[in-house]
Design an enzyme around this catalytic site. Sequence first.
Site, short mmCIF file in Angstrom:
data_model
loop_
_atom_site.label_atom_id
_atom_site.label_comp_id
_atom_site.label_asym_id
_atom_site.label_seq_id
_atom_site.Cartn_x
_atom_site.Cartn_y
_atom_site.Cartn_z
N HIS A 234 0.83 -1.19 0.00
CA HIS A 234 0.00 0.00 0.00
C HIS A 234 0.87 1.25 0.00
O HIS A 234 2.09 1.17 0.13
CB HIS A 234 -0.93 0.03 1.22
CG HIS A 234 -2.11 -0.87 1.10
ND1 HIS A 234 -2.07 -2.20 1.47
CD2 HIS A 234 -3.37 -0.65 0.66
CE1 HIS A 234 -3.26 -2.76 1.26
NE2 HIS A 234 -4.06 -1.83 0.76
N LYS B 29 -0.52 4.90 4.53
CA LYS B 29 -1.50 4.00 5.14
C LYS B 29 -1.11 3.75 6.59
O LYS B 29 0.03 3.39 6.89
CB LYS B 29 -1.60 2.69 4.38
CG LYS B 29 -2.69 1.76 4.91
CD LYS B 29 -2.94 0.58 3.99
CE LYS B 29 -4.00 -0.36 4.57
NZ LYS B 29 -5.30 0.33 4.75
#
Length: 228
Positions: free
Chosen positions: A136, A140
Site C-alpha cells: 500500500h 497508510k
Amino acid sequence: MRILVLGQGKTGKLVATIAAERGHGVHVLDAKENAHASALTPPFVAGFDVVIDFTAPEAVVQNMRACLATGAKMVVGTTGWYDKLPDMRALAERKQAGLLYGTNFSIGVQVMFQLAAKMGESLKNAGYKFSIEETHHVTKLDAPSGTAITLATVVETASGYQRVPIESKREGDAPGTHVLVAQSEADKLTLTHESFSRRGFAEGAVRAAEWLSSRTGCYDFQHIYTQI
C-alpha cells in the site's frame, strides 16, 4: 439521499465525489471539525440518511458511538477497531440503527475472498503452505492492512492452517495489491488482486450506503456485496 462523509483523506474525498456523481447530497467533515466526535450531535446527524466513515482507528469508535446512538445508518470503511465490534453491533441493534462494515468495499476483493476460501478448502490436505504479501501507499496507517487480515482469516478458516504469515510493504502512492500464495514442494498457486485506483473502494462504499439506507441491523460487507 443526504450523505455525511467523515474523513477527508484520499478515499474519503473520492467517496464524496462519487456520491455526488450518483445524485446524492454530500457533506464532508474532516478531523479538525470533528475532534472526539464533537460535531456529531443528534440534531446534526439527523439531517443525513447515511453516514460513511473513512477516518482512522483512533477516531472511528467515537464516531460510531455518537452516530449509532441516534439510530443513524452508518457505513464504516475504517479498519483497526474490530475488537469493539460486539459493542458496536449491540449498540446498533439496541437503537435500531444500521451498521455496515468491511475491510474492503471493492467487489473484486470480495471475489478474491471467495476464491481464497476455495483455495484453502481444496488444498488443506495437500501439503501446501500459505502466505500473503500486501503493498500500500506510504501514508497508510495500519499494517498489515485490514484486507490482508481478512484474507488470512478466510484461508485459515477454510484450510485449518494455524497462521498465514503476512508481509506488508509501504511504497509511494500504491492504492493496494494483495497476493495470496499457496506453495508445495511440487508447485505454486498465486491469487492476486491489484487496485489501479481507489475508485473501486469508494464506489462500493457509496453503493453500500444506498443499500443500507432502507435497513437496520449490523452487516458485514462480505455477506451482502452481491446485493448492492
